[in-house]
Each structure stands twice: as C-alpha cells, then as structure tokens.
Design an enzyme around this catalytic site. Structure first.
Site, PDB file in Angstrom:
ATOM      1  N   TRP A   1      79.815  69.216  42.442  1.00 56.27           N
ATOM      2  CA  TRP A   1      79.412  70.485  41.900  1.00 56.27           C
ATOM      3  C   TRP A   1      79.996  71.904  42.653  1.00 56.27           C
ATOM      4  O   TRP A   1      79.954  72.903  42.170  1.00 56.27           O
ATOM      5  CB  TRP A   1      77.861  70.536  41.933  1.00 56.27           C
ATOM      6  CG  TRP A   1      77.260  70.632  43.198  1.00 56.27           C
ATOM      7  CD1 TRP A   1      77.375  70.207  44.550  1.00 56.27           C
ATOM      8  CD2 TRP A   1      76.164  71.647  43.340  1.00 56.27           C
ATOM      9  NE1 TRP A   1      76.599  70.792  45.426  1.00 56.27           N
ATOM     10  CE2 TRP A   1      75.644  71.784  44.755  1.00 56.27           C
ATOM     11  CE3 TRP A   1      75.398  72.505  42.493  1.00 56.27           C
ATOM     12  CZ2 TRP A   1      74.630  72.432  45.288  1.00 56.27           C
ATOM     13  CZ3 TRP A   1      74.392  73.349  43.136  1.00 56.27           C
ATOM     14  CH2 TRP A   1      74.132  73.119  44.465  1.00 56.27           C
ATOM     15  N   ASP A   2      80.337  71.498  43.749  1.00 56.32           N
ATOM     16  CA  ASP A   2      80.859  72.536  44.635  1.00 56.32           C
ATOM     17  C   ASP A   2      81.787  73.671  43.837  1.00 56.32           C
ATOM     18  O   ASP A   2      81.923  74.739  44.003  1.00 56.32           O
ATOM     19  CB  ASP A   2      81.302  72.315  45.960  1.00 56.32           C
ATOM     20  CG  ASP A   2      80.321  71.419  46.817  1.00 56.32           C
ATOM     21  OD1 ASP A   2      79.883  70.595  46.407  1.00 56.32           O
ATOM     22  OD2 ASP A   2      80.277  71.760  47.904  1.00 56.32           O
TER      23      ASP A   2
ATOM     24  N   GLU B   1      69.239  67.679  48.570  1.00 55.20           N
ATOM     25  CA  GLU B   1      69.501  66.130  48.613  1.00 55.20           C
ATOM     26  C   GLU B   1      68.292  65.372  49.406  1.00 55.20           C
ATOM     27  O   GLU B   1      68.310  64.174  49.602  1.00 55.20           O
ATOM     28  CB  GLU B   1      70.932  65.841  49.099  1.00 55.20           C
ATOM     29  CG  GLU B   1      71.999  66.050  47.981  1.00 55.20           C
ATOM     30  CD  GLU B   1      73.162  66.108  48.452  1.00 55.20           C
ATOM     31  OE1 GLU B   1      74.265  65.978  47.610  1.00 55.20           O
ATOM     32  OE2 GLU B   1      73.617  66.250  49.863  1.00 55.20           O
TER      33      GLU B   1
ATOM     34  N   LYS C   1      67.133  70.824  51.863  1.00 59.09           N
ATOM     35  CA  LYS C   1      68.510  70.914  52.398  1.00 59.09           C
ATOM     36  C   LYS C   1      69.249  72.321  52.393  1.00 59.09           C
ATOM     37  O   LYS C   1      69.795  72.819  53.333  1.00 59.09           O
ATOM     38  CB  LYS C   1      69.499  69.524  52.095  1.00 59.09           C
ATOM     39  CG  LYS C   1      70.647  69.805  52.614  1.00 59.09           C
ATOM     40  CD  LYS C   1      71.576  68.659  51.825  1.00 59.09           C
ATOM     41  CE  LYS C   1      73.105  68.697  52.341  1.00 59.09           C
ATOM     42  NZ  LYS C   1      73.845  67.671  51.743  1.00 59.09           N
ATOM     43  N   GLN C   2      68.996  72.744  50.965  1.00 61.67           N
ATOM     44  CA  GLN C   2      69.838  73.848  50.655  1.00 61.67           C
ATOM     45  C   GLN C   2      69.299  74.423  49.449  1.00 61.67           C
ATOM     46  O   GLN C   2      68.262  74.144  48.910  1.00 61.67           O
ATOM     47  CB  GLN C   2      71.141  73.255  50.260  1.00 61.67           C
ATOM     48  CG  GLN C   2      71.226  72.481  49.189  1.00 61.67           C
ATOM     49  CD  GLN C   2      72.444  71.707  48.979  1.00 61.67           C
ATOM     50  OE1 GLN C   2      73.332  71.353  49.928  1.00 61.67           O
ATOM     51  NE2 GLN C   2      72.942  71.329  47.667  1.00 61.67           N
TER      52      GLN C   2
END
Length: 546
Positions: free
Chosen positions: A146-147, A278, A348-349
């Site tokens: 997905w980056d 994640e 995580k993000q």
C-alpha cells in the site's frame, strides 16, 4: 549510501549488485529481487606506491561513452525532470536538500518521463526503492505494498501525472491475479495482494500469514489512487480504453461482495480485516479506515459510470452509504476498529488519522482534533517515518502551528541519514533502507500540509494555512498539473500567488476559478494573488459527470 536508477535498473553506489524492475527470484513467500552482478563497481587497494599512475581499460568490453559525456547527459536529463515539476524553498537550505533528495529517490525508481527505448511494463514501487531487496527479508524483497499508492503516489501525481498512470498500469496489468485472489477467498471482483511482485500472486513471506490473509485495505487504497488520478487528469481514454474503468468497477465489486448486513445494527459490516495498524493482529472487525476506503471505492465506480458505462447496482450504493463506522460518542473519536479501547492500546502507525487526510472523510473540527491527539499519544515511538507527516497535515488544517512544526520535523529529522539524506524506516536506523515510503509522506506534508492543496473529483483547492515550514520565507511549487493545465504556486508569509503557465488547448472546456466573491476564467500568464488562509478553487466548467 545513495543510489542511482532510472526506473528500469538501479544500484546503490559501491554495491556489488544491480537490480531490474520486475525481475525476481523465488516463488510465493520466498520472492525477492534478483541480484545482477555489477560490472561497474571497481574498487582497488594499492599494495605499492612505487608509481602514481595507473590505468584500467574497460572500454574494450563495452560501448561506454566518455565520463564527461555521461555526466553532461545525466545533468541535462535531470534538468528536464526538475523543469517538469519541483518544489523550491527560500532561506532554508537544509529543508531544500531534504525535499530534493526525497523527490530524487522516488523518481529514480520510476520510469523516465521520456525515452527512446520501447515502452516496457512498469512493475511497481517498493518501500526500499528499486536499488535494494536482493535477499529474503531485506527491504521487503523489493515488493509493492500500500506504500505505493498511499504514500509515494500522491506527490508524484501532482507534478508527473504520466508517472502516476504508470503506477496504476502495474495494478491493471496484474488484474488476472487479483481476480483469482478474490475467488480464492470466496469473493468476486479484484482483490489485490498485500505484497506483490511480477505476477500479482501474493508474495508475503510465510512469517506473516495474518497480513496475507486479512490486510485487504490495499484494494481500497488502489481504488483511491485511481480516484486521485481521475481528479487530476479527467483521463477518459484511460477509463474507457485502458481498463481504468475496469479497475475502478472490479475493486468496487470486491467490496460489495465482502460486506455483510447486520440485522441488529441495520448497517453493513466488513469483518475479519487487519487495519493499517498492524499491531491489531491477527484481525479485527470493522476497521474504520478499511470501511472508509471500501465506501469510497464503490462511490467512485458510481461517479464515473457515465463515462465507463458500467452501471453500479443500487445494492452496492446501499452498502457504501450504510457501512458501520465505530465511533465513541463520549470522547468524540473514531475508534480504530470495533471494541477498540484507547485506554489500553498502542498502535504501530497512522491509521484513523488517515480519515481526515488523505480520505477527507466528513467530520467536525472537534472530532478531527480529538482523533489526532488521541492517536498521536497511542503511536509507538519506533513506528515508521510516514506517520508523523499525516499528523502534521492535520494540525496545519486546524491552525495548531507549533505542534504541526514539531511533528513535521519529527517526520524526517530522525529518519534521514547524512550525508546523502538516505531514509530509514525507523528512528533507530533499522527497517527498510532507502525508505522512500517515508520520503513520500514527508513530501505530502510539504504539498498538502504547508501548501494546503486538496483534490476532489471536480475541484482543485489551494488554501495555504498561514505558516511556512521551519525557517523558510517562501514555498513554491513549479509545474503543478491539473486537467491539462500547469500552474506555479508561490506562498509567502501573508500572500500566495498562482500563475497559469499553460492550458490544455485540446480541451473545449474553460478552466474557472472561485475565490470568495470573485469568479472568472483562467488564461495563460494570468496571476492570481490572495491572502493566505483563504480558499481558491479551480475547476473545469463542467463536472466530471452531470
């Protein structure tokens, strides 16, 4: 160490290997980039200093040009790239270097803007660039995630829409595998794998079955990238004849088949998914981000149906308009997923904060601020670089300028390594290197944060927030592309200026602008000047679909 590349091949300086776009070794979870021995990494250790003159004849084995000729050609071609689109920052040399290197590293993994060679299929962007990933477990094996669409693609789209189209062409080329992947899990449409290489079969390593099975928001991320491409280009040929319309319709069809109706809630749900965070493994129900991209995917298929002539069933639209979004009415925040407890969680993000940008999901300023502050506190310190750029964009929207600058600096200062501004995935220097995902997030903070740029299907909005990044005194975007037009945007402390560099002569529609009570048509060489923190809207005379 820095790397050089042209989207076809790339290598890290002084590396023993060259990598080629789309060339991999290993099947399924053992996939990684194929390492091609480099014949140009010549290094010597001199055992004797009896002579100061040495020579090496490699010309007989190649058709190489003279070094000066190669250098001149290299400089000329890169000048063409920068003339096509660039960001300039006045009075902050270090930030300018960061911007230049971030763009350089992403562009070096993309095809050239022009070439005399036959066009070749492009096979994706990897978090660690084209120059790495030659061993199992190294820099994500050179795979695409997905980056690509969420982090690297948006900044490229605004300056180089033809390269954005190349990125989308990769997903279209692997459509058969996406259809097979959906069928494999009992659904229809196109479901894209979490990790993709040459064939489109999921190449996620066997260490991580959860992400292979459940992290399906990537299909919505790809559809959202298609939305952005249509917003910037109105490329009807791509929709009708290059399978862009199929990409949009079939990803929407997947989400329609994935949703189920909850009789008690009287809403639709998407169960057993892994959100961008994640740490939520193995899976959760009703990821708020996943549900949002699913809804937008179906809505997009409907919005372009007048062009694609692919009618969206009413049942799909019912799903898009009635998906369940976990929300806490007491704290006024979006919950990352059903039963998420912010009092006892780390993440995580960036996840929920992506609702505000890039998705621009409708919400009040109160909810937007609450989401930002809540999830900023919950994000673990060793998370990946791009998270903080999204927080910076959010706080710039809300005019929280001091916090925005702190988070903007956090998005790159501790992730970039001198002297060549090589990005790492985590602050401690571990993870993917050179992490162009982080570079992409950083560039978005400059463009969409400090530049105040927003895209909808029918409008380009420019509204600089009234604060320039760091110590800079001027921020300029040269070569912004929008529906065949090219603009230069210059932002100062109190004013911003938009110059019309070019318009599409083949387009019968006028390009219009709106600013407060002003309305008008744009012509080449027009310059519009307004106070910062005021909204300029640019659009074609007719909407995408009536």
């Amino acid at each position: 160490m820095a790397y050089v590349g042209n989207g076809h091949v790339a290598t890290v300086i002084f590396s023993d290997f060259i990598y080629m776009n789309g060339l991999y070794n290993g099947a399924n979870g053992t996939s990684h980039r194929a390492r091609i021995p480099s014949t140009h990494n010549w290094q010597f250790k001199l055992e004797s200093l009896s002579s100061s003159l040495y020579s090496l004849d490699v010309a007989s084995a190649s058709n190489e040009r003279e070094p000066d000729e190669i250098w001149s050609s290299h400089v000329s071609l890169w000048n063409q790239v920068w003339l096509n689109g660039r960001i300039e920052i006045r009075d902050d040399v270090e930030l300018q270097r960061q911007v230049n290197s971030a763009l350089y590293y992403i562009l070096s993994s993309l095809p050239p803007l022009s070439t005399r060679s036959e066009h070749k299929q492009f096979y994706g962007l990897s978090p660690g660039s084209l120059s790495r990933g030659g061993r199992l477990g190294e820099d994500y094996g050179g795979h695409s995630f997905w980056d690509t669409e969420t982090w690297m693609y948006p900044s490229i789209l605004l300056f180089y829409p033809t390269l954005a189209k190349e990125i989308l062409s990769y997903r279209i080329a692997l459509r058969d595998a996406a259809a097979h992947n959906a069928h494999l899990f009992g659904y229809i449409g196109w479901r894209y794998p979490w990790e993709s290489a040459r064939t489109g079969i999921d190449v996620t390593p066997d260490c991580c079955p959860e992400v292979r099975l459940y992290q399906m928001h990537i299909t919505g991320d790809i559809a959202f990238a298609a939305r952005q491409y249509i917003a910037v280009t109105r490329d009807q040929s791509w929709l009708k004849f290059e399978m862009g319309g199929d990409l949009i319709y079939e990803t929407a069809r997947f989400w329609a088949s994935r949703a189920i109706y909850n009789l008690d809630r009287k809403q639709y749900e998407i169960l057993m998914v892994l959100p961008p965070d994640e740490d939520a493994q193995p899976f959760k129900n009703n990821s708020v981000f996943t549900n949002a991209v699913a809804s937008l995917s179906i809505q997009l298929a409907d919005r372009v149906s007048c062009i694609t002539e692919k009618s969206v069933p009413p049942a799909w639209l019912d799903i898009a308009n009635n998906l369940y979004f976990p929300f806490d009415n007491v704290t006024q925040i979006h919950l990352e997923y059903e039963n998420f407890n912010p009092k006892n969680a780390t993440i995580k993000q960036a996840d929920v904060v992506l609702l505000g940008f890039p998705l621009m999901w409708p919400m009040s300023k109160e909810v937007r601020r609450n989401d930002l502050l809540t999830y900023e506190r919950l994000t673990r310190d060793d998370g990946p670089a791009m998270t903080w750029s999204m927080h910076a964009i959010g706080h710039l929207e809300l005019k929280d300028f001091e916090l925005a600058e702190e988070l903007f600096r956090r998005s790159y200062e501790t992730y970039v390594r001198p002297p060549f501004n090589v990005w790492t995935e985590a602050r401690s220097g571990v993870g993917a290197v050179n992490f162009i995902t982080g570079a992409g997030g950083f560039l978005q903070a400059v463009l969409f944060g400090y530049g105040g740029i927003r895209l909808t299907l029918n409008e380009l909005e420019i509204m600089p927030p009234g604060r320039l990044p760091n110590r800079s005194t001027q921020l300029a975007f040269h070569g912004l592309k929008y529906n065949g037009a090219t603009f230069d945007v210059m932002i100062e402390k109190e004013m911003y200026h938009v110059n019309v560099v070019a318009l599409n002569n083949d387009n019968s529609q006028s390009m219009l602008y709106e600013h407060e009570q002003q309305r008008g048509s744009l012509r080449v060489n027009d310059t519009l000047s307004f106070r910062v923190d005021t909204r300029l809207i640019i659009h074609l005379a007719a909407p995408l679909c009536p």
